[in-house]
Scaffold this motif. Sequence first.
Motif, PDB file in Angstrom:
ATOM      1  N   ARG A 119       0.820  -1.225   0.000  1.00 44.14           N
ATOM      2  CA  ARG A 119       0.000   0.000   0.000  1.00 44.14           C
ATOM      3  C   ARG A 119       0.845   1.262   0.000  1.00 44.14           C
ATOM      4  O   ARG A 119       0.511   2.240  -0.676  1.00 44.14           O
ATOM      5  CB  ARG A 119      -0.925   0.016   1.226  1.00 44.14           C
ATOM      6  CG  ARG A 119      -2.132  -0.877   1.124  1.00 44.14           C
ATOM      7  CD  ARG A 119      -3.194  -0.492   2.139  1.00 44.14           C
ATOM      8  NE  ARG A 119      -2.680  -0.503   3.503  1.00 44.14           N
ATOM      9  CZ  ARG A 119      -2.717  -1.554   4.306  1.00 44.14           C
ATOM     10  NH1 ARG A 119      -3.227  -2.689   3.866  1.00 44.14           N
ATOM     11  NH2 ARG A 119      -2.234  -1.468   5.526  1.00 44.14           N
ATOM     12  N   HIS A 120       1.932   1.258   0.758  1.00 48.46           N
ATOM     13  CA  HIS A 120       2.647   2.512   1.003  1.00 48.46           C
ATOM     14  C   HIS A 120       4.061   2.577   0.439  1.00 48.46           C
ATOM     15  O   HIS A 120       4.709   3.618   0.509  1.00 48.46           O
ATOM     16  CB  HIS A 120       2.689   2.789   2.509  1.00 48.46           C
ATOM     17  CG  HIS A 120       1.332   2.815   3.148  1.00 48.46           C
ATOM     18  ND1 HIS A 120       0.342   3.700   2.767  1.00 48.46           N
ATOM     19  CD2 HIS A 120       0.785   2.034   4.114  1.00 48.46           C
ATOM     20  CE1 HIS A 120      -0.747   3.490   3.486  1.00 48.46           C
ATOM     21  NE2 HIS A 120      -0.513   2.479   4.300  1.00 48.46           N
ATOM     22  N   GLY A 121       4.558   1.475  -0.100  1.00 48.42           N
ATOM     23  CA  GLY A 121       5.818   1.525  -0.824  1.00 48.42           C
ATOM     24  C   GLY A 121       7.068   1.559   0.043  1.00 48.42           C
ATOM     25  O   GLY A 121       7.027   1.265   1.245  1.00 48.42           O
ATOM     26  N   PHE A 127       9.883   3.434   8.365  1.00 45.13           N
ATOM     27  CA  PHE A 127       9.005   3.412   9.530  1.00 45.13           C
ATOM     28  C   PHE A 127       8.910   2.020  10.147  1.00 45.13           C
ATOM     29  O   PHE A 127       8.784   1.878  11.360  1.00 45.13           O
ATOM     30  CB  PHE A 127       7.608   3.908   9.140  1.00 45.13           C
ATOM     31  CG  PHE A 127       7.566   5.372   8.822  1.00 45.13           C
ATOM     32  CD1 PHE A 127       7.720   6.315   9.823  1.00 45.13           C
ATOM     33  CD2 PHE A 127       7.378   5.817   7.527  1.00 45.13           C
ATOM     34  CE1 PHE A 127       7.689   7.671   9.539  1.00 45.13           C
ATOM     35  CE2 PHE A 127       7.337   7.170   7.231  1.00 45.13           C
ATOM     36  CZ  PHE A 127       7.496   8.100   8.240  1.00 45.13           C
ATOM     37  N   GLY A 128       8.987   0.989   9.303  1.00 46.18           N
ATOM     38  CA  GLY A 128       8.882  -0.372   9.800  1.00 46.18           C
ATOM     39  C   GLY A 128       9.999  -0.753  10.745  1.00 46.18           C
ATOM     40  O   GLY A 128       9.822  -1.636  11.597  1.00 46.18           O
ATOM     41  N   ARG A 129      11.146  -0.104  10.625  1.00 44.85           N
ATOM     42  CA  ARG A 129      12.268  -0.414  11.519  1.00 44.85           C
ATOM     43  C   ARG A 129      11.987  -0.007  12.954  1.00 44.85           C
ATOM     44  O   ARG A 129      12.710  -0.398  13.874  1.00 44.85           O
ATOM     45  CB  ARG A 129      13.538   0.305  11.049  1.00 44.85           C
ATOM     46  CG  ARG A 129      14.025  -0.139   9.702  1.00 44.85           C
ATOM     47  CD  ARG A 129      14.371  -1.595   9.675  1.00 44.85           C
ATOM     48  NE  ARG A 129      14.502  -2.085   8.307  1.00 44.85           N
ATOM     49  CZ  ARG A 129      14.475  -3.357   7.967  1.00 44.85           C
ATOM     50  NH1 ARG A 129      14.333  -4.279   8.886  1.00 44.85           N
ATOM     51  NH2 ARG A 129      14.591  -3.712   6.708  1.00 44.85           N
ATOM     52  N   MET A 130      10.946   0.762  13.173  1.00 45.15           N
ATOM     53  CA  MET A 130      10.614   1.221  14.513  1.00 45.15           C
ATOM     54  C   MET A 130       9.367   0.547  15.066  1.00 45.15           C
ATOM     55  O   MET A 130       8.787   1.014  16.048  1.00 45.15           O
ATOM     56  CB  MET A 130      10.469   2.752  14.505  1.00 45.15           C
ATOM     57  CG  MET A 130      11.781   3.470  14.247  1.00 45.15           C
ATOM     58  SD  MET A 130      11.605   5.247  14.045  1.00 45.15           S
ATOM     59  CE  MET A 130      11.223   5.355  12.281  1.00 45.15           C
ATOM     60  N   ILE A 131       8.949  -0.536  14.422  1.00 48.06           N
ATOM     61  CA  ILE A 131       7.780  -1.278  14.883  1.00 48.06           C
ATOM     62  C   ILE A 131       8.165  -2.744  15.019  1.00 48.06           C
ATOM     63  O   ILE A 131       8.565  -3.365  14.033  1.00 48.06           O
ATOM     64  CB  ILE A 131       6.597  -1.137  13.903  1.00 48.06           C
ATOM     65  CG1 ILE A 131       6.229   0.341  13.727  1.00 48.06           C
ATOM     66  CG2 ILE A 131       5.391  -1.935  14.387  1.00 48.06           C
ATOM     67  CD1 ILE A 131       5.155   0.587  12.694  1.00 48.06           C
ATOM     68  N   ALA A 198       0.162  10.109  10.060  1.00 42.67           N
ATOM     69  CA  ALA A 198       0.207  11.514   9.663  1.00 42.67           C
ATOM     70  C   ALA A 198       0.911  11.683   8.320  1.00 42.67           C
ATOM     71  O   ALA A 198       0.480  12.471   7.470  1.00 42.67           O
ATOM     72  CB  ALA A 198       0.912  12.344  10.734  1.00 42.67           C
ATOM     73  N   ALA A 199       2.000  10.917   8.113  1.00 44.19           N
ATOM     74  CA  ALA A 199       2.733  11.001   6.846  1.00 44.19           C
ATOM     75  C   ALA A 199       1.879  10.510   5.682  1.00 44.19           C
ATOM     76  O   ALA A 199       1.870  11.109   4.600  1.00 44.19           O
ATOM     77  CB  ALA A 199       4.025  10.185   6.943  1.00 44.19           C
ATOM     78  N   VAL A 200       1.154   9.415   5.911  1.00 42.65           N
ATOM     79  CA  VAL A 200       0.277   8.884   4.857  1.00 42.65           C
ATOM     80  C   VAL A 200      -0.830   9.877   4.548  1.00 42.65           C
ATOM     81  O   VAL A 200      -1.148  10.145   3.377  1.00 42.65           O
ATOM     82  CB  VAL A 200      -0.314   7.528   5.289  1.00 42.65           C
ATOM     83  CG1 VAL A 200      -1.395   7.082   4.310  1.00 42.65           C
ATOM     84  CG2 VAL A 200       0.779   6.476   5.376  1.00 42.65           C
ATOM     85  N   LEU A 201      -1.425  10.454   5.595  1.00 50.67           N
ATOM     86  CA  LEU A 201      -2.488  11.435   5.395  1.00 50.67           C
ATOM     87  C   LEU A 201      -1.972  12.651   4.634  1.00 50.67           C
ATOM     88  O   LEU A 201      -2.644  13.165   3.727  1.00 50.67           O
ATOM     89  CB  LEU A 201      -3.055  11.866   6.745  1.00 50.67           C
ATOM     90  CG  LEU A 201      -4.186  12.909   6.712  1.00 50.67           C
ATOM     91  CD1 LEU A 201      -5.381  12.367   5.938  1.00 50.67           C
ATOM     92  CD2 LEU A 201      -4.596  13.295   8.130  1.00 50.67           C
TER      93      LEU A 201
END
Length: 237
Positions: A119-121, A127-131, A198-201
């Motif tokens: 979805r987000h590329g 961002f995934g490195r922080m989850i 927020a970034a996606v929005l």
Amino acid sequence: MTLPQTTTDTAELSGLAGWAVDLMESMGAVGAGLAIAAENVFPPLPSEIILPVAGFTASHGGMSLPAALVWTTLGSVVGALVWYAVGAAIGRDRTRAILTALPLIKITDVDRTEAWFDRHGPKTVFFGRMIPIFRSFISVPAGVSRMSLPSFLVLTTLGSLIWNAVFVLAGYQLGENWHRVEEYSGTFQKGVIAVVAAAVLAAVTAGVVRWNRDRGRAAPGQRTAPGRRRRTDHESR
């Protein structure tokens, strides 16, 4: 250097986490890097314990703080490259088969990570490195899709550095109370998710604004081309 026992150490540092601590005690910053590399390959290893212990060890002179940050970040990148390489080399289905066979790994987590990437590329690599969980699995769709390796490395390094620094510095500041860091990890994760949302929005809003602007420019298509004068009714008779 031997880490002192606290009231929660026995429970928290058993099994895989205890192995990581032993690794740091014997190898210092290099051991911290190896432990985090292993955590990126095998997500059930708890980075929320490994990283604060690295910070605590640095606070007691077992390693320097810069070395802890450098080696844990290097370990994160090396571990991330493993799943990237696997995904790129053997494709989605075979990679999923390997993950399904590993203990303590839920294939539904892999599916969620893959859907998020679709979805987000590429920005999801950062961002995934922080989850947690996503930290490891985000490398799989990146590798399967043959995402640009330099971009993958840059985004992985930056995201990992932020995550590692938060927990290493927290362990460094808390000292023997390093185990309390895990209590606040959920708050940090929620903050990351909020930033992602927020970034996606913002991206969606910018896209809508750009689309409306382009549409507005294209609408007056009946305008006379430059250098030409529209004929009047009198001239057309």
